[in-house]
Design a protein around this motif. Structure first.
Motif, short mmCIF file in Angstrom:
data_model
loop_
_atom_site.label_atom_id
_atom_site.label_comp_id
_atom_site.label_asym_id
_atom_site.label_seq_id
_atom_site.Cartn_x
_atom_site.Cartn_y
_atom_site.Cartn_z
N PRO A 98 61.95 120.76 85.18
CA PRO A 98 62.06 119.34 85.12
C PRO A 98 60.93 119.38 84.92
O PRO A 98 60.56 117.77 84.06
CB PRO A 98 62.53 119.13 86.41
N VAL A 99 59.78 119.53 84.95
CA VAL A 99 58.71 119.16 84.54
C VAL A 99 58.31 119.52 83.11
O VAL A 99 57.46 118.45 82.56
CB VAL A 99 57.57 120.15 85.83
N LEU A 100 58.69 120.91 83.29
CA LEU A 100 57.90 121.16 81.49
C LEU A 100 58.73 120.24 80.22
O LEU A 100 58.37 120.23 79.46
CB LEU A 100 59.00 122.71 81.15
N LEU A 101 59.98 119.91 81.31
CA LEU A 101 61.05 118.18 80.17
C LEU A 101 60.14 117.37 80.23
O LEU A 101 60.26 116.69 78.99
CB LEU A 101 62.66 118.42 80.58
N PHE A 102 59.83 116.76 81.32
CA PHE A 102 58.86 115.58 81.20
C PHE A 102 58.07 116.46 80.17
O PHE A 102 57.45 114.78 80.09
CB PHE A 102 58.87 115.02 82.69
N ALA A 158 58.77 115.42 77.04
CA ALA A 158 58.97 114.27 76.54
C ALA A 158 57.60 112.72 76.33
O ALA A 158 58.23 112.39 75.66
CB ALA A 158 60.01 113.34 78.16
N MET A 159 56.79 113.01 77.66
CA MET A 159 55.79 112.42 77.28
C MET A 159 54.31 112.93 75.70
O MET A 159 54.71 112.19 75.30
CB MET A 159 54.31 112.73 78.64
N MET A 160 55.01 113.85 75.61
CA MET A 160 54.28 114.50 74.20
C MET A 160 55.08 114.21 72.98
O MET A 160 54.21 113.31 71.99
CB MET A 160 53.79 116.00 74.51
#
Length: 55
Positions: free
Chosen positions: A5-9, A12-14
């Motif tokens: 989830p941290v990597l997906l977040f 997504a922010m990038m």
């Protein structure tokens, strides 16, 4: 699995930031394009009136 989830977040922010940058570029491009079209039309009108004035 906890890092997913941290990597997906982070991904997504990038992606959202890059979309905002691309959107800004396209808005600036549209404004420059509109100005360029107006300038070209004015040059064509000026050339037509210049050549018609000589006759």
């Amino acid at each position: 699995m906890k890092r997913l989830p941290v990597l997906l977040f982070a991904l997504a922010m990038m992606l959202f930031n890059s979309c905002a940058v691309v959107g800004g570029i396209f808005k600036a491009g549209a404004a420059v394009g509109i100005i360029a079209v107006i300038v070209v039309i004015l040059i064509i009108v000026w050339l037509l009136s210049f050549f018609r004035g000589k006759n």
